[in-house]
Design an enzyme around this catalytic site. Structure first.
Site, short mmCIF file in Angstrom:
data_model
loop_
_atom_site.label_atom_id
_atom_site.label_comp_id
_atom_site.label_asym_id
_atom_site.label_seq_id
_atom_site.Cartn_x
_atom_site.Cartn_y
_atom_site.Cartn_z
N ASP A 180 41.99 44.16 35.13
CA ASP A 180 43.28 44.19 35.20
C ASP A 180 44.22 44.02 33.94
O ASP A 180 43.51 42.87 33.91
CB ASP A 180 43.48 44.14 36.65
CG ASP A 180 45.10 44.01 36.90
OD1 ASP A 180 46.10 45.60 36.93
OD2 ASP A 180 46.61 43.48 36.63
N ASP B 81 45.16 40.05 39.05
CA ASP B 81 46.46 38.75 39.47
C ASP B 81 46.88 39.32 40.90
O ASP B 81 47.51 38.65 41.81
CB ASP B 81 47.02 38.36 38.31
CG ASP B 81 48.30 39.42 38.63
OD1 ASP B 81 48.04 40.54 38.12
OD2 ASP B 81 48.92 39.09 38.33
N ASP C 157 44.96 44.04 43.50
CA ASP C 157 43.25 43.73 43.21
C ASP C 157 42.28 43.53 44.18
O ASP C 157 41.42 43.24 43.42
CB ASP C 157 43.47 42.28 42.18
CG ASP C 157 44.19 43.77 40.90
OD1 ASP C 157 44.47 44.68 40.71
OD2 ASP C 157 44.65 42.87 39.56
#
Length: 650
Positions: free
Chosen positions: A349, A543, A547
């Site tokens: 990410d 995080d 996600d």
């Protein structure tokens, strides 16, 4: 209340005394064995008792150290037989050693009491060595179990401090943390300034400064100043509680290799017991030399003990998990450690993972008549009444002091910008749409980010570029991953295409996909998983709450633990407690080193045992070689397994 639970201390002390008692018992047995062996070898027993009295004397004398050292092994074997679970290493040791003493019934063969006592003694030495090795490998993880304070200080109306159990502290309570104490619950500092030791949680050796307004996590040590902290979570949901839960559950999730060894031992032990019986009985029936073939069968039993595998393989995984914890990386089980070793694709990410997740000013481009500082001052004054993250980043970037009295008629146009009167001048600070509404075309800017345009009395004064900056170690992380043999590094983000392209180019990522919704990320990961070949695995690093689905779907989910969301940490298999992506490559190297050690031990133990088993069946190997084949191989395997804890050069 007391600062520690006396029951816990008593339990620890009892366990330690038990280990010391066993050590002392073995040392006494070794001393007696050495004396008896010397007397036997020097012929003193023969001189004293004659023949065959010396044989019976040595039988009794060797039986003393045998029973002192091995009574617990014999007791365990007997209890297991009663429960119908006979086939384990205790059973093998009991049968082999008692059988060695029973050889005294065969007057035509040499006595083997010394070997029987030696096998039990050295087996117990190996067990003791294992206990110490396991204790050492638990050290870094056990240290974590002490990061939870037993109390929190709550200030009373009369100014005194009352020690209260952390579980009883309500959210929003202000607690006092004195220098030298651990922070019991997550919160925000409302008064005071200090340095924090976060080594137990993140592996960082450098103290972190903390002041009023800063977030603070439980488990770290307040080093210098007295601080007042307003709690933001109940104890059960705080960082220290989550860490302890991860550590306690890690041993429950076994790797495929570890499960294989467990299943292997269940089949292997009865198989070799049967083989030893067939060897002894078959050879005796065919040749009539019962004593010789019984001795071969007993030697076969001693060598076949699976201690080296049963002990060293779990110890290797435990050492790897402990070594990773020293780096601030929590791996939730040995199965994830094993999968991590096979990772060849790492997907990231962007926001909060590769970038800091906070806006900051990255460029200031003033027009003629303005400097960078004067342009920042105008923008900061206009944004002085806004709580938007972009407004806060502008105010942070301005180095001087702001006087709000200079500002009047401040107005916010959501999604466009702000207008204000500053020193009687009409100021507009906003995006390109706000600029277009004023009839002015926005100039091109090569710097990627969110652009704030500034107008003063309808004259263009310049623009400020605000962006989420990449983490300091992000670029090195990608280089390290490629150096570690990772074939593919991918970034998935919901951000704009140009922003994603800039970050990907800066970091050297192999590919990126932008403007993705949470569902789109899952689809991309599914496609990447489908493209994996062989035993290669995919790891996803994230995080945020969005996600969590991707972390769950990946072969290995890696979450940022310090600033990451609870949902991401819960869904992940590996947690980075310091939020440093550079520890990903180190965690992969720890996993690969651990798996290398595991297979070294498996091949070494099985290879040596197979060789000595063949020699025992042929009558070439004696009891002393059998001792090496069991205890010696186990100790070497344990020493090798302990290397998994070393992470200094990774």
């Amino acid at each position: 209340m007391t600062a520690a639970d006396p029951k816990k201390k008593k339990k620890k002390r009892k366990k330690k005394e038990s280990l010391e008692h066993k050590r002392n018992r073995i040392l006494v047995a070794l001393g007696i064995f050495a004396v008896v062996y010397a007397l036997d070898e020097l012929g003193t027993l023969t001189a004293a008792f004659g023949t065959p009295g010396d044989i019976y004397a040595s039988f009794v004398l060797f039986l003393v150290p045998f029973l002192i050292a091995g009574y617990d092994v014999l007791q365990k074997a007997f209890n297991n037989i009663r429960r119908g679970k006979a086939f384990d290493e205790s059973f093998l040791m009991a049968v082999a050693t008692i059988g060695a003493f029973a050889m005294v019934l065969f007057p035509d063969t040499d006595p083997h009491m010394a070997e029987g006592a030696a096998v039990m003694l050295f087996y117990q030495v190996g067990e003791l060595f294992q206990a110490y090795a396991v204790g050492k490998s638990r050290k870094s993880i056990s240290a974590m179990m002490d990061i939870a304070p037993d109390y929190a200080n709550v200030e009373q109306p009369d100014g005194t401090l009352e020690q209260v159990f952390p579980d009883d502290i309500a959210v929003g309570t202000v607690i006092v943390v004195k220098p030298g104490e651990r922070v019991p619950i997550d919160g925000v500092i409302v008064e005071g300034e200090t340095q924090l030791d976060t080594a137990a949680l993140t592996g960082e050796s450098v103290p972190r400064p903390a002041k009023s307004g800063d977030d603070i996590i439980s488990g770290c040590i307040n080093m210098t100043g007295l601080i007042h902290v307003r709690t933001t979570k109940p104890f059960g949901e705080s960082t220290v509680a989550r860490v302890l839960e991860l550590v306690e559950n890690a041993s429950e999730k076994k790797a495929r290799t570890e499960n294989f060894i467990t299943r292997f031992a269940r089949v292997y032990t009865p198989a070799v017991t049967g083989a030893a019986a067939v060897l002894a009985l078959g050879g005796g029936l065919i040749t009539g030399a019962w004593s010789d073939w019984i001795l071969r069968g007993l030697t076969f039993l001693v060598v076949s003990c699976p201690c080296a595998l049963v002990i060293s393989v779990p110890l290797s995984f435990f050492g790897g998990i402990g070594g990773a914890s020293k780096l601030g990386v929590l791996i939730k089980g040995s199965n994830y450690l094993e999968t991590l070793a096979d990772v060849d694709t790492v997907v990231f990410d962007k926001t909060g993972t590769l970038t800091n997740g906070t806006f900051s000013v990255v460029a200031v481009h003033p027009e003629a008549g303005y400097t960078e500082q004067s342009l920042l001052e105008v923008a900061a004054l206009a944004e002085s009444f806004s709580d938007h993250p972009i407004a806060q980043s502008v105010r942070t970037a301005f180095q001087g002091e702001l006087d709000p009295k200079r500002v009047s008629d401040s107005a916010n146009d959501a999604g466009h910008g702000v207008t204000a009167t500053i020193d009687s001048k009409h100021v507009v600070v906003g995006n390109a749409k706000m600029l277009a509404a004023a009839g002015i075309d926005a100039p091109n800017c090569e710097v990627v980010g969110t652009i704030l345009h500034v107008l003063v009395n309808s004259t263009y004064a310049g623009h400020i570029v605000i962006a989420d900056t990449v983490k300091a170690d992000a670029e090195q992380t990608i280089r390290d991953l490629h150096a570690a043999g990772i074939n593919r590094t991918v970034m998935l983000t919901g951000d704009r295409e140009e922003v994603a392209a800039s970050v990907a180019k800066q970091l050297g990522l192999d590919e990126f996909h932008a403007q993705l919704l949470p569902g789109d990320k899952v689809e991309r990961v599914e496609a990447l998983l489908a493209a994996e070949s062989g035993k290669g695995k995919l790891a996803f690093v994230g995080d945020g709450i969005n996600d969590a689905p991707v972390l769950t779907r990946a072969d290995v989910g890696i979450a940022m633990g310090a600033m990451g969301s609870d949902a991401a940490i819960e869904a992940a298999d590996v947690v980075l407690m310091d939020d440093k992506p550079s520890n990903i490559s180190r965690a992969i190297r720890v996993a690969r080193k651990t798996m290398s050690i595991v297979w070294q031990n498996i091949i070494f133990a099985l290879g040596i045992k197979l060789l000595i088993l063949v020699l025992a069946a042929l009558g070439i190997a004696n009891m002393w070689l059998a001792v090496f084949g069991d205890v010696g191989v186990a100790i070497i395997a344990i020493l090798n397994a302990m290397r998994a804890m070393g992470v200094k050069n990774l």
